[in-house]
Design an enzyme around this catalytic site. Structure first.
Site, short mmCIF file in Angstrom:
data_model
loop_
_atom_site.label_atom_id
_atom_site.label_comp_id
_atom_site.label_asym_id
_atom_site.label_seq_id
_atom_site.Cartn_x
_atom_site.Cartn_y
_atom_site.Cartn_z
CB CYS A 35 7.31 29.92 78.08
SG CYS A 35 8.80 30.28 77.15
CG HIS A 36 7.88 27.01 73.80
ND1 HIS A 36 9.04 27.54 74.33
CD2 HIS A 36 8.00 27.13 72.46
CE1 HIS A 36 9.83 27.93 73.35
NE2 HIS A 36 9.23 27.71 72.20
CD GLU B 250 10.76 28.69 69.10
OE1 GLU B 250 11.74 28.24 69.74
OE2 GLU B 250 9.60 28.58 69.48
#
Length: 194
Positions: free
Chosen positions: A137-138, A168
């Site tokens: 993910c991030h 996002e």
């Protein structure tokens, strides 16, 4: 032979920059990974850019996201002590002890992962000794500025994935975060897969 040990990287960032809105570790992005690797004979250590306390994104604790595994970890004295209260500092880490480094997610990481030179050095040492540099993910934010001996971005020319620009935008954070992980990965030559 190397020990079967993996380094799990967590964030220290508890709020969005210039806002009081809470963020932090996306809990099951750590706990799901740790459960799988521990069930396969690996042990883990937890590190964060500053060491010490690791905040949990409150949204990740909601019924939609916090599954039984995540709840079990939250009740585990070992996880509370080693991950959430007393994560290691990068200076505590000997990269030679690890076969992989894993960058967890949560929005906090976009502030404290990308420019942490100590974590970058740990990651490249693990990679150059035949280990793995991974993220979810991030967490891809932690890979953005890692460079090899030649000064090239580690992710250049490699297939990777992470949190997308569209995701996002859909959750309304595209104007809040300092950058999009998809966009920045592509700028560094990654073959970003969706």
């Amino acid at each position: 032979m190397k020990k079967k040990k993996i380094l799990v990287v967590l964030t220290n960032k508890s709020t969005y920059e210039d806002r009081s809105e809470k963020t932090g570790l996306w809990l099951n992005e750590a706990t799901d990974f740790v459960k799988v690797v521990e069930n396969n004979g690996y042990s883990v250590d937890y590190v964060s850019p500053k060491g010490g306390e690791v905040p949990i994104d409150p949204e990740s604790l909601g019924p939609k996201y916090a599954d039984e595994n995540a709840k079990d970890f939250l009740e585990s004295e070992d996880f509370k002590k080693r991950a959430l209260k007393n994560s290691l500092k990068p200076t505590d880490i000997n990269p030679d002890e690890y076969v992989a480094i894993y960058y967890t997610g949560g929005h906090g990481v976009v502030w404290d992962f990308p420019d942490n030179k100590e974590l970058q050095e740990i990651a490249i040492k693990i990679y150059e000794s035949g280990g793995y540099v991974t993220s979810v993910c991030h967490g891809v934010a932690g890979l953005l500025n890692i460079k090899d001996k030649s000064g090239n971005y580690l992710i250049s020319g490699k297939k990777i994935t992470g949190f997308t620009g569209k995701e996002e935008e859909l959750i309304g954070k595209d104007k809040i975060v300092p950058f999009g992980t998809e966009e920045e990965s592509i700028k560094r030559g990654a073959d970003f897969q969706k």
